[in-house]
Write a protein that holds these residues in place. Structure first.
Motif, PDB file in Angstrom:
ATOM      1  N   TYR A   1       0.857  -1.177   0.000  1.00  0.00           N
ATOM      2  CA  TYR A   1       0.000   0.000   0.000  1.00  0.00           C
ATOM      3  C   TYR A   1       0.900   1.236   0.000  1.00  0.00           C
ATOM      4  O   TYR A   1       1.947   1.251   0.646  1.00  0.00           O
ATOM      5  CB  TYR A   1      -0.876   0.077   1.257  1.00  0.00           C
ATOM      6  N   ALA A   2       0.471   2.269  -0.698  1.00  0.00           N
ATOM      7  CA  ALA A   2       1.210   3.533  -0.685  1.00  0.00           C
ATOM      8  C   ALA A   2       0.255   4.665  -1.031  1.00  0.00           C
ATOM      9  O   ALA A   2      -0.487   4.580  -2.014  1.00  0.00           O
ATOM     10  CB  ALA A   2       2.367   3.500  -1.687  1.00  0.00           C
ATOM     11  N   ILE A   3       0.265   5.704  -0.215  1.00  0.00           N
ATOM     12  CA  ILE A   3      -0.682   6.813  -0.327  1.00  0.00           C
ATOM     13  C   ILE A   3      -0.013   8.058  -0.916  1.00  0.00           C
ATOM     14  O   ILE A   3       1.081   8.442  -0.495  1.00  0.00           O
ATOM     15  CB  ILE A   3      -1.245   7.173   1.069  1.00  0.00           C
ATOM     16  N   ASP A   4      -0.695   8.689  -1.863  1.00  0.00           N
ATOM     17  CA  ASP A   4      -0.310  10.004  -2.350  1.00  0.00           C
ATOM     18  C   ASP A   4      -1.283  11.016  -1.728  1.00  0.00           C
ATOM     19  O   ASP A   4      -2.444  11.099  -2.125  1.00  0.00           O
ATOM     20  CB  ASP A   4      -0.389  10.047  -3.875  1.00  0.00           C
ATOM     21  N   SER A   5      -0.805  11.772  -0.744  1.00  0.00           N
ATOM     22  CA  SER A   5      -1.681  12.713  -0.027  1.00  0.00           C
ATOM     23  C   SER A   5      -1.533  14.142  -0.543  1.00  0.00           C
ATOM     24  O   SER A   5      -1.812  15.110   0.192  1.00  0.00           O
ATOM     25  CB  SER A   5      -1.380  12.663   1.477  1.00  0.00           C
ATOM     26  N   THR A   6      -1.132  14.303  -1.800  1.00  0.00           N
ATOM     27  CA  THR A   6      -0.902  15.635  -2.368  1.00  0.00           C
ATOM     28  C   THR A   6      -2.145  16.513  -2.280  1.00  0.00           C
ATOM     29  O   THR A   6      -2.059  17.707  -1.926  1.00  0.00           O
ATOM     30  CB  THR A   6      -0.461  15.514  -3.840  1.00  0.00           C
ATOM     31  N   LYS A   7      -3.307  15.972  -2.583  1.00  0.00           N
ATOM     32  CA  LYS A   7      -4.539  16.766  -2.564  1.00  0.00           C
ATOM     33  C   LYS A   7      -4.799  17.331  -1.172  1.00  0.00           C
ATOM     34  O   LYS A   7      -5.104  18.528  -1.022  1.00  0.00           O
ATOM     35  CB  LYS A   7      -5.713  15.899  -3.022  1.00  0.00           C
ATOM     36  N   LEU A   8      -4.665  16.515  -0.160  1.00  0.00           N
ATOM     37  CA  LEU A   8      -4.878  16.953   1.217  1.00  0.00           C
ATOM     38  C   LEU A   8      -3.884  18.052   1.604  1.00  0.00           C
ATOM     39  O   LEU A   8      -4.250  19.064   2.210  1.00  0.00           O
ATOM     40  CB  LEU A   8      -4.732  15.754   2.163  1.00  0.00           C
ATOM     41  N   ARG A   9      -2.633  17.857   1.236  1.00  0.00           N
ATOM     42  CA  ARG A   9      -1.594  18.827   1.613  1.00  0.00           C
ATOM     43  C   ARG A   9      -1.753  20.142   0.860  1.00  0.00           C
ATOM     44  O   ARG A   9      -1.621  21.220   1.445  1.00  0.00           O
ATOM     45  CB  ARG A   9      -0.213  18.211   1.368  1.00  0.00           C
ATOM     46  N   ASP A  10      -2.039  20.060  -0.448  1.00  0.00           N
ATOM     47  CA  ASP A  10      -2.135  21.276  -1.248  1.00  0.00           C
ATOM     48  C   ASP A  10      -3.418  22.061  -0.958  1.00  0.00           C
ATOM     49  O   ASP A  10      -3.393  23.287  -0.827  1.00  0.00           O
ATOM     50  CB  ASP A  10      -2.068  20.936  -2.734  1.00  0.00           C
ATOM     51  N   GLU A  11      -4.553  21.364  -0.877  1.00  0.00           N
ATOM     52  CA  GLU A  11      -5.828  22.060  -0.688  1.00  0.00           C
ATOM     53  C   GLU A  11      -6.012  22.579   0.737  1.00  0.00           C
ATOM     54  O   GLU A  11      -6.523  23.677   0.947  1.00  0.00           O
ATOM     55  CB  GLU A  11      -7.003  21.133  -1.028  1.00  0.00           C
ATOM     56  N   LEU A  12      -5.620  21.762   1.719  1.00  0.00           N
ATOM     57  CA  LEU A  12      -5.943  22.079   3.112  1.00  0.00           C
ATOM     58  C   LEU A  12      -4.730  22.479   3.938  1.00  0.00           C
ATOM     59  O   LEU A  12      -4.866  22.814   5.113  1.00  0.00           O
ATOM     60  CB  LEU A  12      -6.656  20.888   3.771  1.00  0.00           C
ATOM     61  N   GLY A  13      -3.548  22.442   3.348  1.00  0.00           N
ATOM     62  CA  GLY A  13      -2.351  22.857   4.059  1.00  0.00           C
ATOM     63  C   GLY A  13      -1.922  21.939   5.173  1.00  0.00           C
ATOM     64  O   GLY A  13      -1.211  22.358   6.098  1.00  0.00           O
ATOM     65  N   TRP A  14      -2.308  20.667   5.081  1.00  0.00           N
ATOM     66  CA  TRP A  14      -1.969  19.710   6.148  1.00  0.00           C
ATOM     67  C   TRP A  14      -0.582  19.120   5.925  1.00  0.00           C
ATOM     68  O   TRP A  14      -0.186  18.834   4.789  1.00  0.00           O
ATOM     69  CB  TRP A  14      -2.992  18.571   6.172  1.00  0.00           C
ATOM     70  N   THR A  15       0.151  18.922   7.016  1.00  0.00           N
ATOM     71  CA  THR A  15       1.416  18.194   6.977  1.00  0.00           C
ATOM     72  C   THR A  15       1.504  17.310   8.212  1.00  0.00           C
ATOM     73  O   THR A  15       1.008  17.675   9.293  1.00  0.00           O
ATOM     74  CB  THR A  15       2.642  19.130   6.957  1.00  0.00           C
ATOM     75  N   PRO A  16       2.140  16.138   8.106  1.00  0.00           N
ATOM     76  CA  PRO A  16       2.281  15.269   9.278  1.00  0.00           C
ATOM     77  C   PRO A  16       3.340  15.805  10.239  1.00  0.00           C
ATOM     78  O   PRO A  16       4.327  16.419   9.821  1.00  0.00           O
ATOM     79  CB  PRO A  16       2.718  13.933   8.673  1.00  0.00           C
ATOM     80  N   ARG A  17       3.132  15.545  11.530  1.00  0.00           N
ATOM     81  CA  ARG A  17       4.115  15.940  12.539  1.00  0.00           C
ATOM     82  C   ARG A  17       5.160  14.858  12.730  1.00  0.00           C
ATOM     83  O   ARG A  17       6.327  15.132  12.923  1.00  0.00           O
ATOM     84  CB  ARG A  17       3.399  16.226  13.865  1.00  0.00           C
ATOM     85  N   PHE A  18       4.719  13.583  12.669  1.00  0.00           N
ATOM     86  CA  PHE A  18       5.639  12.449  12.853  1.00  0.00           C
ATOM     87  C   PHE A  18       6.192  12.029  11.495  1.00  0.00           C
ATOM     88  O   PHE A  18       5.730  11.071  10.891  1.00  0.00           O
ATOM     89  CB  PHE A  18       4.921  11.277  13.536  1.00  0.00           C
ATOM     90  N   ARG A  19       7.171  12.764  11.007  1.00  0.00           N
ATOM     91  CA  ARG A  19       7.742  12.455   9.701  1.00  0.00           C
ATOM     92  C   ARG A  19       8.825  11.381   9.787  1.00  0.00           C
ATOM     93  O   ARG A  19       9.196  10.787   8.774  1.00  0.00           O
ATOM     94  CB  ARG A  19       8.325  13.731   9.088  1.00  0.00           C
ATOM     95  N   ASP A  20       9.359  11.160  10.970  1.00  0.00           N
ATOM     96  CA  ASP A  20      10.405  10.164  11.191  1.00  0.00           C
ATOM     97  C   ASP A  20       9.762   8.917  11.786  1.00  0.00           C
ATOM     98  O   ASP A  20       9.445   8.873  12.977  1.00  0.00           O
ATOM     99  CB  ASP A  20      11.478  10.728  12.126  1.00  0.00           C
ATOM    100  N   PHE A  21       9.518   7.892  10.950  1.00  0.00           N
ATOM    101  CA  PHE A  21       8.832   6.692  11.405  1.00  0.00           C
ATOM    102  C   PHE A  21       9.588   6.014  12.549  1.00  0.00           C
ATOM    103  O   PHE A  21       8.976   5.522  13.499  1.00  0.00           O
ATOM    104  CB  PHE A  21       8.657   5.717  10.237  1.00  0.00           C
ATOM    105  N   GLU A  22      10.906   5.990  12.477  1.00  0.00           N
ATOM    106  CA  GLU A  22      11.690   5.295  13.494  1.00  0.00           C
ATOM    107  C   GLU A  22      11.487   5.902  14.873  1.00  0.00           C
ATOM    108  O   GLU A  22      11.311   5.181  15.858  1.00  0.00           O
ATOM    109  CB  GLU A  22      13.181   5.306  13.127  1.00  0.00           C
ATOM    110  N   SER A  23      11.466   7.236  14.970  1.00  0.00           N
ATOM    111  CA  SER A  23      11.274   7.857  16.279  1.00  0.00           C
ATOM    112  C   SER A  23       9.841   7.657  16.773  1.00  0.00           C
ATOM    113  O   SER A  23       9.603   7.441  17.967  1.00  0.00           O
ATOM    114  CB  SER A  23      11.629   9.341  16.231  1.00  0.00           C
ATOM    115  N   GLY A  24       8.868   7.727  15.853  1.00  0.00           N
ATOM    116  CA  GLY A  24       7.492   7.454  16.243  1.00  0.00           C
ATOM    117  C   GLY A  24       7.307   6.025  16.725  1.00  0.00           C
ATOM    118  O   GLY A  24       6.558   5.766  17.672  1.00  0.00           O
TER     119      GLY A  24
END
Length: 336
Positions: free
Chosen positions: A282-305
């Protein structure tokens, strides 16, 4: 929105969303949850009673649902629908509960929302799209055709289509989000990451299906929550948004990272027979969410999360231990 009805709010991602609302907004919440084996009241019972009200019940109970939706202000309040039967292994052994909850339950909710003119947000999964080939650069987008592989994903696909039809046919004020695999605190120990962590904590070697090559796109539950809130506040009615944090890892990589974080050799696991119809990637392209609504994830480092998640399970055995034996007994029956 001042008040939200959150279905499945005692489950994993639902309880994380409720906690997110309490910690970061001034919304009040009504939680509707049947408390099946995957729901755990302990996940939300420490939250303030003046902010969170719990109702035990079935989303397919039309009378109960209609009464709760009737308490909402149809203009400003909303329903956020997390409740679902969601475990693929269980859907293969007994599909019927997945039809009852994911299809009939969703129908019951959207009918109540339609009658009252209530804003509705539907939580779904990337599994409705089927799977991708290993090594394929493609990712799922909002226009990817549905191709579900299991009773679980097919009933979630059916629920998505019901919501879309109610938007078009009845003017339901609804949005849909399809999210990649979640991880974080309060996840039932039957699921992949907490199962491996709690096995290691109990001195049991983790188990990998097949050769562990299947790839999942991981997102922390808090990032899922922030994305859902962004869609509620700024999403366009009738639209679908894909939620992902670019966290692709093979199952083998995840187990090796868990073992490393817990001070064990990276190869301290066992391979077990693969399950039927196991999706490859599985792999998600969240471009629409990020571009339209200005959303970004806080936990970008999977290993630390992931390390933070290991720490949470290590510190909260009283939460997960009551579930562990029954979950492992089900896996033993399946030889996994």
């Amino acid at each position: 929105m001042s008040r939200l009805l959150v279905t499945g709010g005692a489950g994993f991602i639902g309880s994380n969303f409720v906690r997110y609302l309490v910690e970061r907004t001034d919304h009040s919440v009504i939680v509707l949850d049947k408390l099946t084996y995957a729901g755990n009241l302990a996940s939300i019972e420490d939250l303030p009673a003046e902010r969170v009200r719990f109702v035990r019940g079935d989303i397919a109970d039309a009378g109960l649902v209609d009464g709760l939706v009737g308490e909402l202000d149809g203009e400003h309040d909303a329903i956020v629908h997390y409740a679902a039967e969601s475990h693929n292994d269980n859907s293969l052994s007994d599909p019927r509960p997945f039809l009852d909850t994911n299809v009939i339950g969703t129908y019951t909710l959207i009918e109540a929302a339609r009658r009252r003119g209530t804003r509705f947000h539907h939580i779904s999964t990337d599994e409705v799209y089927g799977d991708l080939e290993l090594g394929d650069p493609a990712r799922f987008t909002e226009s990817t055709p549905y191709n579900p592989s299991s009773p679980y994903s097919s009933t979630k696909a059916a629920s998505d289509l019901l919501v879309r039809a109610w938007v078009r046919s009845f003017g339901l004020r609804a949005t849909i989000s399809n999210c990649s695999n979640n991880y974080g605190p309060y996840q039932h120990v039957e699921k992949f990451i907490p199962r491996q962590i709690t096995n290691v904590l109990r001195g049991v070697r983790p188990k990998l299906y097949g050769r562990g090559e299947n790839v999942r796109d991981w997102i922390h539950a808090d990032d899922h929550s922030s994305a859902v809130l962004a869609i509620l506040e700024r999403g366009r009615i009738g639209e679908t948004y894909l939620i992902g944090a670019d966290g692709e890892r093979s199952n083998r990589e995840v187990v090796e990272l868990i073992l490393e974080a817990m001070g064990h050799p990276r190869d301290d696991y066992d391979l077990v027979p693969d399950r039927p119809g196991h999706d490859l990637r599985y792999a998600i392209d969240s471009t629409k969410l990020r571009d339209e609504l200005g959303w970004t994830p806080r936990f970008r480092d999977f290993e630390s999360g992931l390390r933070a998640t290991v720490d949470w399970y290590r510190a909260n055995e009283s939460w997960w231990a009551p579930q562990k034996d029954s979950a492992e007994a089900r896996y033993a029956e399946l030889g996994r």
